[in-house]
Design a protein around this motif. Structure first.
Motif, PDB file in Angstrom:
ATOM      1  N   ARG A  82     -10.919  -1.006   0.117  1.00 23.26           N
ATOM      2  CA  ARG A  82     -10.610  -2.536  -0.618  1.00 23.26           C
ATOM      3  C   ARG A  82     -11.775  -3.225  -0.243  1.00 23.26           C
ATOM      4  O   ARG A  82     -12.065  -3.904  -1.352  1.00 23.26           O
ATOM      5  CB  ARG A  82      -9.462  -2.757  -0.134  1.00 23.26           C
ATOM      6  N   LEU A  87      -6.559  -0.656  -5.844  1.00 22.81           N
ATOM      7  CA  LEU A  87      -5.788   0.223  -4.960  1.00 22.81           C
ATOM      8  C   LEU A  87      -5.605   1.608  -5.943  1.00 22.81           C
ATOM      9  O   LEU A  87      -5.487   2.615  -5.267  1.00 22.81           O
ATOM     10  CB  LEU A  87      -4.357  -0.492  -5.053  1.00 22.81           C
ATOM     11  N   TRP A 109       0.886  -1.354   0.066  1.00 25.05           N
ATOM     12  CA  TRP A 109      -0.010   0.050  -0.101  1.00 25.05           C
ATOM     13  C   TRP A 109       1.172   1.076  -0.135  1.00 25.05           C
ATOM     14  O   TRP A 109       0.502   2.310  -0.718  1.00 25.05           O
ATOM     15  CB  TRP A 109      -0.740  -0.091   1.210  1.00 25.05           C
TER      16      TRP A 109
END
Length: 124
Positions: A55, A61, A22
């Motif tokens: 998510r 993403l 991330w």
């Protein structure tokens, strides 16, 4: 107080490599100490919880990163597009349920023998 990546991962219910990913793709901004170790304070954990929730509701993403943009209009555009996609999916699933319910109750053995079944087939 800041915690380690392992502690943060445990709190969030994800693996540490997920948090690193991330950060790598820009969905999470993590501060580092003088030795380069990641520091997860309250603000970073809240940001990670937001990423996790986005998510969970189906954003990719890149969509998460855009949805967390400081520019509200850009964030809203991504979220509106996801809402439209989800609404379309709901409509499609509802049509599938309607069709399947009909086939369970239909007295005909084959779809082509039933005008209603044929309508479902041709409308898709």
């Amino acid at each position: 107080m800041a915690i380690t990546i392992g502690e943060a991962a445990a709190q969030l219910g994800v693996e540490a490599h997920v948090l690193r990913h991330w950060e790598h793709v820009g969905a999470l901004t993590v501060h580092r100490d003088a030795n380069g170790y990641r520091l997860y304070d309250h603000d970073v954990l809240e940001q990670a919880r937001t990423v996790l929730k986005l998510r969970q509701v189906g954003l990719s993403l890149p969509e998460v990163t855009a949805a967390m943009s400081p520019k509200k209009s850009a964030a809203q555009e991504v979220v509106r597009a996801k809402i439209a996609a989800l609404e379309s999916e709901v409509r499609s699933r509802q049509q599938a349920i309607t069709f399947l319910r009909h086939t369970v109750e239909c007295r005909h053995r084959y779809l082509e023998e039933c005008a209603d079944c044929a309508t479902f087939v041709w409308d898709s």
